[in-house]
Design a protein around this motif. Structure first.
Motif, mmCIF file in Angstrom:
data_model
loop_
_atom_site.group_PDB
_atom_site.id
_atom_site.type_symbol
_atom_site.label_atom_id
_atom_site.label_comp_id
_atom_site.label_asym_id
_atom_site.label_seq_id
_atom_site.Cartn_x
_atom_site.Cartn_y
_atom_site.Cartn_z
ATOM 1 N N MET A 1 19.029 -81.673 -51.991
ATOM 2 C CA MET A 1 20.249 -80.964 -52.328
ATOM 3 C C MET A 1 20.571 -81.234 -53.796
ATOM 4 S SD MET A 1 24.099 -81.244 -50.708
ATOM 5 C CE MET A 1 23.816 -80.061 -49.428
ATOM 6 N N THR A 2 20.969 -80.190 -54.502
ATOM 7 C CA THR A 2 21.355 -80.328 -55.905
ATOM 8 C C THR A 2 22.871 -80.523 -56.003
ATOM 9 O OG1 THR A 2 21.766 -77.978 -56.259
ATOM 10 C CG2 THR A 2 19.482 -78.755 -56.555
ATOM 11 N N LEU A 3 23.311 -80.853 -57.192
ATOM 12 C CA LEU A 3 24.754 -80.984 -57.423
ATOM 13 C C LEU A 3 25.447 -79.643 -57.197
ATOM 14 C CD1 LEU A 3 26.983 -82.947 -58.178
ATOM 15 C CD2 LEU A 3 26.497 -82.471 -60.579
ATOM 16 N N ASP A 4 24.807 -78.569 -57.605
ATOM 17 C CA ASP A 4 25.380 -77.239 -57.358
ATOM 18 C C ASP A 4 25.494 -76.943 -55.863
ATOM 19 O OD1 ASP A 4 25.733 -76.664 -60.049
ATOM 20 O OD2 ASP A 4 23.801 -75.638 -60.239
ATOM 21 N N ASP A 5 24.469 -77.337 -55.104
ATOM 22 C CA ASP A 5 24.511 -77.147 -53.644
ATOM 23 C C ASP A 5 25.669 -77.934 -53.027
ATOM 24 O OD1 ASP A 5 22.179 -75.589 -53.761
ATOM 25 O OD2 ASP A 5 20.872 -77.293 -53.267
ATOM 26 N N LEU A 6 25.841 -79.174 -53.486
ATOM 27 C CA LEU A 6 26.923 -80.014 -52.977
ATOM 28 C C LEU A 6 28.281 -79.409 -53.325
ATOM 29 C CD1 LEU A 6 27.849 -82.613 -51.573
ATOM 30 C CD2 LEU A 6 27.668 -83.762 -53.790
ATOM 31 N N THR A 7 28.411 -78.924 -54.547
ATOM 32 C CA THR A 7 29.665 -78.293 -54.969
ATOM 33 C C THR A 7 29.976 -77.093 -54.090
ATOM 34 O OG1 THR A 7 29.324 -79.041 -57.246
ATOM 35 C CG2 THR A 7 30.872 -77.225 -56.920
ATOM 36 N N GLN A 8 28.979 -76.275 -53.835
ATOM 37 C CA GLN A 8 29.185 -75.096 -52.993
ATOM 38 C C GLN A 8 29.548 -75.510 -51.563
ATOM 39 O OE1 GLN A 8 29.523 -71.976 -53.941
ATOM 40 N NE2 GLN A 8 30.018 -71.447 -51.827
ATOM 41 N N ARG A 9 28.890 -76.520 -51.055
ATOM 42 C CA ARG A 9 29.210 -76.986 -49.697
ATOM 43 C C ARG A 9 30.650 -77.477 -49.625
ATOM 44 N NH1 ARG A 9 26.321 -81.594 -45.930
ATOM 45 N NH2 ARG A 9 27.454 -80.987 -44.062
ATOM 46 N N LEU A 10 31.106 -78.186 -50.645
ATOM 47 C CA LEU A 10 32.488 -78.655 -50.682
ATOM 48 C C LEU A 10 33.473 -77.492 -50.793
ATOM 49 C CD1 LEU A 10 32.117 -81.814 -52.911
ATOM 50 C CD2 LEU A 10 32.938 -81.749 -50.549
ATOM 51 N N ARG A 11 33.125 -76.478 -51.590
ATOM 52 C CA ARG A 11 33.981 -75.288 -51.682
ATOM 53 C C ARG A 11 34.143 -74.643 -50.307
ATOM 54 N NH1 ARG A 11 30.612 -73.123 -56.365
ATOM 55 N NH2 ARG A 11 31.576 -74.059 -58.175
ATOM 56 N N GLU A 12 33.025 -74.479 -49.611
ATOM 57 C CA GLU A 12 33.053 -73.853 -48.289
ATOM 58 C C GLU A 12 33.819 -74.707 -47.281
ATOM 59 O OE1 GLU A 12 28.881 -73.242 -47.524
ATOM 60 O OE2 GLU A 12 28.731 -71.684 -49.080
ATOM 61 N N PHE A 13 33.651 -76.014 -47.357
ATOM 62 C CA PHE A 13 34.361 -76.935 -46.470
ATOM 63 C C PHE A 13 35.870 -76.794 -46.660
ATOM 64 C CE2 PHE A 13 36.224 -81.069 -45.436
ATOM 65 C CZ PHE A 13 35.618 -81.389 -44.232
ATOM 66 N N ALA A 14 36.304 -76.798 -47.925
ATOM 67 C CA ALA A 14 37.738 -76.679 -48.223
ATOM 68 C C ALA A 14 38.267 -75.298 -47.828
ATOM 69 C CB ALA A 14 37.995 -76.949 -49.701
#
Length: 118
Positions: A1-14
């Motif tokens: 997982m990249t930092l961009d992937d993690l950021t997107q996952r957090l956006r979707e979670f929120a």
């Protein structure tokens, strides 16, 4: 997982929880600070030797991993809310520190220079 992937996952979670209105820079900074405090509390009264051996205690190891994850997640969310590229900001800071703190000019390259941790 990249930092961009993690950021997107957090956006979707929120977004799935409708938390975006609460993810302001102020709130995320306060939450980040709280999580850093929880991480600090895990090491606060340990000796240097105990702290270095943190993985030998399964409970401490689990808690340290959780708190590091919390700090990371809040930092990524804060950077996202501010439009900051974390990797670019970190690399730029290292570049500035290389100029501010050049390697020592000693006869023994194994002799460490002071780390101001700034």
């Amino acid at each position: 997982m990249t930092l961009d992937d993690l950021t997107q996952r957090l956006r979707e979670f929120a977004a799935a929880r409708a938390w975006e209105p609460f993810h302001t820079p102020k709130n995320l900074t306060m939450a980040l600070s709280g999580e850093v405090g929880e991480l600090i509390s895990l090491f606060q009264w340990l000796t240097p030797e105990e702290a270095a051996a943190w993985r030998s205690d399964p409970e401490l190891e689990a808690n340290v991993l959780d708190e590091i994850a919390d700090v990371t997640l809040y930092l990524v969310q804060l950077a996202n809310s501010l439009g900051v590229d974390l990797l670019a900001a970190a690399n730029a800071k290292i570049d500035r520190n290389e100029i501010r703190f050049p390697p020592p000019k000693t006869a023994d390259p194994a002799t460490p220079s002071p780390d101001p941790s700034r």
